[in-house]
Design a protein around this motif. Structure first.
Motif, PDB file in Angstrom:
ATOM      1  N   LEU A   1      20.269 -21.637  -3.244  1.00 62.22           N
ATOM      2  CA  LEU A   1      19.911 -22.442  -2.064  1.00 62.22           C
ATOM      3  C   LEU A   1      18.662 -23.281  -2.309  1.00 62.22           C
ATOM      4  O   LEU A   1      17.982 -23.684  -1.360  1.00 62.22           O
ATOM      5  N   LEU A   2      18.366 -23.523  -3.578  1.00 67.65           N
ATOM      6  CA  LEU A   2      17.150 -24.259  -3.923  1.00 67.65           C
ATOM      7  C   LEU A   2      17.134 -25.650  -3.283  1.00 67.65           C
ATOM      8  O   LEU A   2      16.084 -26.148  -2.887  1.00 67.65           O
ATOM      9  N   ASP A   3      18.298 -26.281  -3.146  1.00 64.88           N
ATOM     10  CA  ASP A   3      18.363 -27.629  -2.564  1.00 64.88           C
ATOM     11  C   ASP A   3      17.931 -27.655  -1.102  1.00 64.88           C
ATOM     12  O   ASP A   3      17.589 -28.723  -0.570  1.00 64.88           O
ATOM     13  N   PHE A   4      17.936 -26.488  -0.452  1.00 62.86           N
ATOM     14  CA  PHE A   4      17.667 -26.455   0.985  1.00 62.86           C
ATOM     15  C   PHE A   4      16.269 -25.924   1.304  1.00 62.86           C
ATOM     16  O   PHE A   4      15.907 -25.791   2.474  1.00 62.86           O
ATOM     17  N   GLN A   5      15.495 -25.601   0.253  1.00 70.74           N
ATOM     18  CA  GLN A   5      14.125 -25.170   0.480  1.00 70.74           C
ATOM     19  C   GLN A   5      13.330 -26.316   1.114  1.00 70.74           C
ATOM     20  O   GLN A   5      13.425 -27.465   0.695  1.00 70.74           O
ATOM     21  N   GLY A   6      12.536 -25.973   2.137  1.00 69.05           N
ATOM     22  CA  GLY A   6      11.773 -26.996   2.839  1.00 69.05           C
ATOM     23  C   GLY A   6      12.568 -27.703   3.915  1.00 69.05           C
ATOM     24  O   GLY A   6      12.065 -28.622   4.569  1.00 69.05           O
ATOM     25  N   LYS A   7      13.833 -27.290   4.113  1.00 67.43           N
ATOM     26  CA  LYS A   7      14.677 -27.881   5.153  1.00 67.43           C
ATOM     27  C   LYS A   7      14.985 -26.868   6.256  1.00 67.43           C
ATOM     28  O   LYS A   7      16.025 -26.929   6.897  1.00 67.43           O
ATOM     29  N   GLY A   8      14.057 -25.925   6.456  1.00 67.62           N
ATOM     30  CA  GLY A   8      14.279 -24.919   7.480  1.00 67.62           C
ATOM     31  C   GLY A   8      14.951 -23.673   6.964  1.00 67.62           C
ATOM     32  O   GLY A   8      15.477 -22.896   7.757  1.00 67.62           O
ATOM     33  N   LEU A   9      14.944 -23.457   5.637  1.00 65.56           N
ATOM     34  CA  LEU A   9      15.580 -22.272   5.054  1.00 65.56           C
ATOM     35  C   LEU A   9      14.541 -21.479   4.262  1.00 65.56           C
ATOM     36  O   LEU A   9      13.778 -22.040   3.476  1.00 65.56           O
ATOM     37  N   THR A  10      14.506 -20.171   4.488  1.00 66.54           N
ATOM     38  CA  THR A  10      13.610 -19.280   3.744  1.00 66.54           C
ATOM     39  C   THR A  10      14.396 -18.053   3.282  1.00 66.54           C
ATOM     40  O   THR A  10      15.354 -17.631   3.940  1.00 66.54           O
ATOM     41  N   VAL A  11      13.954 -17.473   2.142  1.00 71.11           N
ATOM     42  CA  VAL A  11      14.555 -16.251   1.615  1.00 71.11           C
ATOM     43  C   VAL A  11      13.418 -15.276   1.343  1.00 71.11           C
ATOM     44  O   VAL A  11      12.476 -15.601   0.609  1.00 71.11           O
ATOM     45  N   GLU A  12      13.494 -14.064   1.947  1.00 66.97           N
ATOM     46  CA  GLU A  12      12.438 -13.069   1.800  1.00 66.97           C
ATOM     47  C   GLU A  12      13.062 -11.700   1.508  1.00 66.97           C
ATOM     48  O   GLU A  12      14.212 -11.436   1.867  1.00 66.97           O
ATOM     49  N   GLN A  13      12.271 -10.847   0.857  1.00 72.19           N
ATOM     50  CA  GLN A  13      12.669  -9.454   0.633  1.00 72.19           C
ATOM     51  C   GLN A  13      11.615  -8.558   1.247  1.00 72.19           C
ATOM     52  O   GLN A  13      10.424  -8.663   0.932  1.00 72.19           O
ATOM     53  N   ARG A  14      12.032  -7.684   2.154  1.00 71.27           N
ATOM     54  CA  ARG A  14      11.104  -6.728   2.754  1.00 71.27           C
ATOM     55  C   ARG A  14      11.896  -5.523   3.276  1.00 71.27           C
ATOM     56  O   ARG A  14      13.043  -5.643   3.664  1.00 71.27           O
ATOM     57  N   ASP A  15      11.227  -4.361   3.259  1.00 76.89           N
ATOM     58  CA  ASP A  15      11.827  -3.109   3.755  1.00 76.89           C
ATOM     59  C   ASP A  15      13.157  -2.807   3.072  1.00 76.89           C
ATOM     60  O   ASP A  15      14.088  -2.281   3.690  1.00 76.89           O
TER      61      ASP A  15
END
Length: 319
Positions: free
Chosen positions: A172-186
């Protein structure tokens, strides 16, 4: 099966242009079931962490009991050695008295028998304590092995989720900065997509750019079948003002979550039973609704990826 029923109900609702009280009540029930499933997954993760803590506490208790058994065994050994020395001394006295007095010989023989009985009792106690010590050692080793296996499984799951996050971020690199985030937690991976990337205002129809993003996400999920996928729809606190069968923001968030599920199901590599759709309306904001920027962040789809814990559950059940 739950998702197919939900889709059929929404289809009938759209055809009739209104939602009857019975259908709406059914939808509410199904939404509550989906929330319960999400809560059960959260509870299961907490229980697994609690179970790991219990195993570690039991391991520490067995270590203490093992140390106490060692100390008791050593004390019995000292008592045994002392009794053995006393027997040796009495044997020497017995030999000397045998030459001088039959009475002294009789008394010495009596004491000798008593000491022999004591010695046999000490030997029996020492053997029993050694057997108990061996049993404790085996239990300690078994618990230690299970703790190691559990820690290894959890570490493996965390590493797999880390690799999954990296794969999704790259896809999803093309959509970074366009309202998309990827996180790892818990122990989970969260893919958050603002509605501006996915939907026109007030609509649940995914636009072309949004479909491209969801399809690229689906290509990664198809390669990871051991992942449970929860799709949550969220809105801001501005009341829904559109026309049609939807009543409020809660209905809208649910419909948007279902729209994402339908796109994911188009990928044949994704198992439908691993997908869950849920609408949370305006009740789980990530920012303040007092500003346009905050409301934009709250209007989103969260895709929550959780590893399946069947192996860990099986290990815990065998304890």
């Amino acid at each position: 099966m739950i998702k197919k029923i939900a889709i059929m109900v929404f289809g009938i609702a759209l055809l009739n242009s209104c939602v009857s009280a019975k259908v709406y009540k059914d939808l509410q029930g199904k939404y509550a079931d989906l929330q319960n499933q999400r809560d059960q997954l959260t509870d299961e993760n907490q229980k697994l962490q609690a179970a790991q803590n219990d195993l570690e506490n039991n391991f520490e208790m067995l270590e203490k009991e093992y140390d106490q058994a060692i100390a008791q065994r050593d004390q019995l050994q000292q008592q045994y050695d002392a009794a053995k020395n006393n027997l040796k001394n009495l044997q020497a006295s017995y030999d000397a008295l045998e030459k001088n007095s039959s009475t002294a010989l009789s008394e010495n023989a009596k004491k000798n028998k008593e000491l022999l009985a004591q010695l046999e009792a000490k030997e029996s106690a020492l053997a029993a304590e050694s057997a108990r010590l061996e049993k404790l050692r085996n239990e300690l080793n078994e618990r230690s092995q299970r703790v190691d296996e559990l820690e290894s499984m959890i570490a493996s799951k965390d590493e797999a989720m880390k690799r999954l996050k990296e794969a999704i971020s790259n896809a999803l690199l093309d959509f970074q900065g366009k309202g998309l985030t990827v996180e790892q937690r818990d122990g989970k991976v969260y893919v958050s997509m603002e509605n501006k990337l996915l939907f026109p205002s007030g609509s649940w129809s995914v636009n072309a750019e949004g479909k491209r993003a969801v399809n690229q996400l689906a290509s990664v999920l198809a390669q990871n079948p051991d992942i449970s996928v929860l799709i949550e729809g969220h809105t801001d606190n501005v009341p829904y003002g559109g026309n049609g069968p939807l009543k409020d923001n809660w209905d809208l968030s649910t419909k948007r979550a279902t729209a994402i599920v339908e796109i994911l199901m188009n990928n044949p590599g994704i198992q439908p039973e691993s997908l869950t759709a849920a609408g949370k309306g305006e009740f789980d904001p990530v920012a303040s609704n007092d500003t346009p920027e905050g409301r934009a962040k709250n209007r989103r789809i969260d895709v929550i990826l959780t590893p399946k814990l069947d192996e860990i559950t099986k290990l815990l059940n065998n304890n």
